[in-house]
Design a protein around this motif. Structure first.
Motif, mmCIF file in Angstrom:
data_model
loop_
_atom_site.group_PDB
_atom_site.id
_atom_site.type_symbol
_atom_site.label_atom_id
_atom_site.label_comp_id
_atom_site.label_asym_id
_atom_site.label_seq_id
_atom_site.Cartn_x
_atom_site.Cartn_y
_atom_site.Cartn_z
ATOM 1 N N GLY A 10 9.055 26.968 60.235
ATOM 2 C CA GLY A 10 9.358 27.042 61.668
ATOM 3 C C GLY A 10 8.198 26.070 62.275
ATOM 4 O O GLY A 10 7.530 25.274 61.466
ATOM 5 N N PHE A 11 8.038 26.206 63.589
ATOM 6 C CA PHE A 11 7.478 25.449 64.422
ATOM 7 C C PHE A 11 5.897 25.464 63.910
ATOM 8 O O PHE A 11 5.218 24.236 63.645
ATOM 9 C CB PHE A 11 7.611 25.666 66.093
ATOM 10 N N ILE A 12 5.231 26.441 64.382
ATOM 11 C CA ILE A 12 3.575 26.434 63.880
ATOM 12 C C ILE A 12 3.226 26.228 62.610
ATOM 13 O O ILE A 12 2.519 25.702 62.051
ATOM 14 C CB ILE A 12 2.944 27.705 64.662
ATOM 15 N N ASP A 33 10.563 31.387 53.496
ATOM 16 C CA ASP A 33 11.018 31.140 54.769
ATOM 17 C C ASP A 33 12.688 31.578 54.633
ATOM 18 O O ASP A 33 13.091 31.123 53.736
ATOM 19 C CB ASP A 33 10.898 29.826 55.261
ATOM 20 N N LYS A 34 12.972 32.400 55.388
ATOM 21 C CA LYS A 34 14.516 32.804 55.469
ATOM 22 C C LYS A 34 15.374 31.746 55.781
ATOM 23 O O LYS A 34 16.714 31.668 55.585
ATOM 24 C CB LYS A 34 14.630 34.008 56.292
ATOM 25 N N THR A 36 16.299 31.013 59.016
ATOM 26 C CA THR A 36 17.059 31.586 60.246
ATOM 27 C C THR A 36 17.334 30.151 60.939
ATOM 28 O O THR A 36 16.875 29.065 60.868
ATOM 29 C CB THR A 36 16.245 32.513 61.130
ATOM 30 N N ASP A 59 13.627 36.353 52.080
ATOM 31 C CA ASP A 59 13.414 37.218 53.629
ATOM 32 C C ASP A 59 11.898 38.034 53.249
ATOM 33 O O ASP A 59 11.748 38.581 52.160
ATOM 34 C CB ASP A 59 14.325 38.328 53.620
ATOM 35 N N ILE A 60 11.056 37.957 54.308
ATOM 36 C CA ILE A 60 9.766 38.577 54.177
ATOM 37 C C ILE A 60 10.133 40.352 53.915
ATOM 38 O O ILE A 60 9.474 41.020 53.556
ATOM 39 C CB ILE A 60 9.067 38.338 55.349
ATOM 40 N N PHE A 79 3.085 33.943 59.350
ATOM 41 C CA PHE A 79 3.676 33.196 60.558
ATOM 42 C C PHE A 79 5.291 33.940 60.917
ATOM 43 O O PHE A 79 5.693 34.023 62.113
ATOM 44 C CB PHE A 79 3.947 31.879 60.399
ATOM 45 N N SER A 83 11.031 34.809 67.335
ATOM 46 C CA SER A 83 9.741 34.432 68.377
ATOM 47 C C SER A 83 10.137 34.119 69.805
ATOM 48 O O SER A 83 9.482 33.996 70.686
ATOM 49 C CB SER A 83 9.245 33.095 67.501
ATOM 50 N N THR A 98 12.362 41.899 61.150
ATOM 51 C CA THR A 98 11.494 40.980 60.860
ATOM 52 C C THR A 98 10.089 41.196 61.065
ATOM 53 O O THR A 98 9.071 41.254 60.445
ATOM 54 C CB THR A 98 11.804 39.379 61.099
ATOM 55 N N TYR A 148 10.565 41.413 71.976
ATOM 56 C CA TYR A 148 9.887 40.415 71.321
ATOM 57 C C TYR A 148 8.256 40.873 71.053
ATOM 58 O O TYR A 148 7.772 41.055 70.129
ATOM 59 C CB TYR A 148 9.928 39.082 71.616
ATOM 60 N N LYS A 152 5.944 42.397 68.004
ATOM 61 C CA LYS A 152 4.832 41.979 67.581
ATOM 62 C C LYS A 152 3.486 42.817 67.541
ATOM 63 O O LYS A 152 2.711 42.904 66.706
ATOM 64 C CB LYS A 152 4.274 40.565 68.475
ATOM 65 N N ASN A 178 2.039 27.964 72.416
ATOM 66 C CA ASN A 178 1.940 26.512 71.765
ATOM 67 C C ASN A 178 2.835 25.615 72.146
ATOM 68 O O ASN A 178 4.078 25.805 72.593
ATOM 69 C CB ASN A 178 1.954 26.719 70.206
HETATM 70 P P1 NAD Z 1 9.645 29.779 65.053
HETATM 71 O O1 NAD Z 1 10.366 30.797 65.732
HETATM 72 O O2 NAD Z 1 9.591 28.368 65.323
HETATM 73 O O3 NAD Z 1 9.399 29.932 63.465
HETATM 74 C C1 NAD Z 1 9.713 31.139 62.746
HETATM 75 C C2 NAD Z 1 9.889 31.045 61.343
HETATM 76 O O4 NAD Z 1 10.054 32.380 60.512
HETATM 77 C C3 NAD Z 1 11.139 30.121 60.860
HETATM 78 O O5 NAD Z 1 11.132 29.083 60.168
HETATM 79 C C4 NAD Z 1 12.300 31.162 60.517
HETATM 80 O O6 NAD Z 1 13.009 30.639 59.498
HETATM 81 C C5 NAD Z 1 11.236 32.263 59.867
HETATM 82 N N1 NAD Z 1 11.734 33.447 59.526
HETATM 83 C C6 NAD Z 1 12.229 34.281 60.459
HETATM 84 N N2 NAD Z 1 12.648 35.583 59.986
HETATM 85 C C7 NAD Z 1 12.255 35.436 58.566
HETATM 86 C C8 NAD Z 1 12.264 36.474 57.679
HETATM 87 N N3 NAD Z 1 12.918 37.738 57.898
HETATM 88 N N4 NAD Z 1 11.811 35.931 56.259
HETATM 89 C C9 NAD Z 1 11.393 34.921 56.229
HETATM 90 N N5 NAD Z 1 11.112 34.019 57.361
HETATM 91 C C10 NAD Z 1 11.720 34.219 58.470
HETATM 92 O O7 NAD Z 1 8.318 30.459 65.537
HETATM 93 P P2 NAD Z 1 6.882 29.797 65.838
HETATM 94 O O8 NAD Z 1 6.828 29.515 67.121
HETATM 95 O O9 NAD Z 1 6.556 28.864 64.718
HETATM 96 O O10 NAD Z 1 5.941 31.074 65.621
HETATM 97 C C11 NAD Z 1 5.261 31.439 64.390
HETATM 98 C C12 NAD Z 1 4.426 32.851 64.741
HETATM 99 O O11 NAD Z 1 3.378 32.315 65.530
HETATM 100 C C13 NAD Z 1 5.187 34.027 65.163
HETATM 101 O O12 NAD Z 1 4.736 35.100 64.130
HETATM 102 C C14 NAD Z 1 5.006 34.011 66.584
HETATM 103 O O13 NAD Z 1 5.114 35.208 67.033
HETATM 104 C C15 NAD Z 1 3.418 33.570 66.756
HETATM 105 N N6 NAD Z 1 3.085 32.567 67.960
HETATM 106 C C16 NAD Z 1 3.776 31.901 68.482
HETATM 107 C C17 NAD Z 1 3.346 31.226 69.441
HETATM 108 C C18 NAD Z 1 4.207 30.101 70.479
HETATM 109 O O14 NAD Z 1 3.884 29.634 71.220
HETATM 110 N N7 NAD Z 1 5.333 29.623 69.628
HETATM 111 C C19 NAD Z 1 2.114 31.724 70.350
HETATM 112 C C20 NAD Z 1 1.547 32.626 69.767
HETATM 113 C C21 NAD Z 1 1.945 33.352 68.579
#
Ligand code: NAD
Ligand code: DAU
Length: 328
Positions: A10-12, A33-34, A36, A59-60, A79, A83, A98, A148, A152, A178
């Motif tokens: 995912g992103f972060i 990573d699943k 998705t 899947d986690i 992570f 989201s 999840t 959401y 969390k 972010n």
């Molecule tokens: P994202 O949606 O870009 O990525 C999520 C990743 O998790 C994806 O690669 C997805 O395939 C994977 N995933 C989802 N369900 C899964 C499962 N059951 N098993 C395995 N992998 C799975 O999310 P993001 O923006 O990178 O956020 C990452 C984390 O940071 C999250 O926990 C989010 O709550 C937290 N967060 C995000 C932000 C933000 O601004 N984006 C800010 C604060 C906290």
């Protein structure tokens, strides 16, 4: 250092893995990573010949797989999550599975396999929203408003419960919004940038007066790096960019970069239960761990806009395939 990173496509998570493998030559990472709609293994294609990196699609919530992988590592950096707030308004099943059950599965496996170090990545949205004054800190009570943020919040409570009841060595971080490379183009900043590149307008919910506190993704990941190295076990750290801006002003900043104006803004119906303002007081992590954000908001935004301009092959197919008109 042997890490199990969940949600690393995912992103972060992608940016975190790139940061860690670039910085530490002795760091080994398994990325679970699943894949998705939000996960993209191409984000890490530069690591395909790196022997310190291994990708596992899974899947986690899969207990057997999680138990097998946790035996091979010493630290979990969690992570993986659903989201996107707008999606949780439409259908929240995967958020509960999840974010709550998945985190629980990881915690049980961490406990049963020798109390592995567990860092949980959470969000400032668990605290609800703010009026014009004040900031969230580690002492703020939980008051989540969307499925959401509620899921969390549930995961944060479970992580703390495993510390208090079982002495599992955990830390938690709650971060603000972010932005940066590899953010899925359904989120506000990449949606706005890519819409403009495509000649579409920027959709603004309501009047655009809601405020977010933006942080460049590398600053968040540097904070996580510090927490896993020197964070106090059992503690929570709030992380923010100290860059508050109204959505409408942010849209105008992006438009200015493209030498465009308000003609490219489209006011649309508001998000249900739209939180007004988020802002983080990061004093604790600054004082205790010496963290501070290195990116100035405007410079980070410029860098991000340029990344989306240069990487249209990355986002164009994602946008075409996945983004439907998400009802707010
Ligand atoms: P994202 O949606 O870009 O990525 C999520 C990743 O998790 C994806 O690669 C997805 O395939 C994977 N995933 C989802 N369900 C899964 C499962 N059951 N098993 C395995 N992998 C799975 O999310 P993001 O923006 O990178 O956020 C990452 C984390 O940071 C999250 O926990 C989010 O709550 C937290 N967060 C995000 C932000 C933000 O601004 N984006 C800010 C604060 C906290
Ligand atoms: O605060 C941290 C959170 O930030 C993370 O926990 C979430 O995972 C992340 O998605 C983000 O949540 P937001 O809901 O704040 O981010 P989003 O990019 O969806 O929206 C930012 C603001 O922009 C919000 O006030 C809603 C508004 N918005 C969003 C979209 C997608 C619009 O006005 N128009 C849009 O099209």
């Amino acid at each position: 250092m042997k890490l199990l990173v969940t949600g690393g496509c995912g992103f972060i998570g992608s940016n975190f893995i790139l940061h860690m493998l670039n910085k530490y030559k002795n760091c080994k990472i398994i990325n679970l990573d699943k894949l998705t709609y939000a996960g993209n293994s191409n984000n890490l294609s530069s690591l395909k010949n790196n022997s310190n990196y291994r990708f596992v699609k899974g899947d986690i919530c899969d207990k057997k797989l999680v138990n097998k992988l946790i035996k091979k590592i010493d630290t979990i950096v969690h992570f993986a999550a659903e989201s996107h707030v707008d999606r949780s308004i439409l259908k929240a099943d995967e958020f509960v599975k999840t974010n709550v059950l998945g985190t629980f599965t990881l915690l049980v496996a961490a406990l049963r396999n020798g109390k592995k170090r567990f860092h949980h990545i959470s969000t400032d949205e668990v605290f609800g929203d703010l009026g014009n004054k004040g900031k969230f800190s580690e002492k703020t009570s939980y008051n989540p408003h969307s499925a959401y943020s509620a899921s969390k919040a549930g995961s944060d409570h479970l992580v703390r419960a495993y510390f208090h009841t079982h002495n599992l060595p955990i830390t938690i971080s709650n971060c603000s919004n972010n932005f940066g490379p590899y953010q899925f183009p359904e989120k506000f900043i990449p949606l706005a940038i890519t819409n403009i590149i495509e000649g579409r307008k920027i959709p603004i919910y309501g009047k655009g007066l809601n405020i977010r506190d933006w942080i460049y993704v590398d600053d968040h990941n540097e904070a996580i790096d510090m927490i896993i190295h020197k964070g106090m076990i059992g503690e929570t750290y709030c992380i923010g960019g100290s860059s508050e801006i109204k959505n409408i002003d942010l849209a105008r900043l992006i438009l200015k970069h493209f030498k465009l104006g308000d003609e490219m803004i489209e006011y649309v119906s508001d998000r249900k239960g739209h939180d007004f303002r988020y802002a983080i007081n990061s004093t604790k992590i600054k004082k205790e761990l010496g963290w501070k954000p290195r990116h100035n908001f405007k410079a980070g935004l410029k860098k991000t806009i340029n990344w989306y301009k240069k990487n249209q092959d990355w986002w164009f197919p994602l946008k075409k395939r996945v983004i439907k008109n998400i009802t707010r």
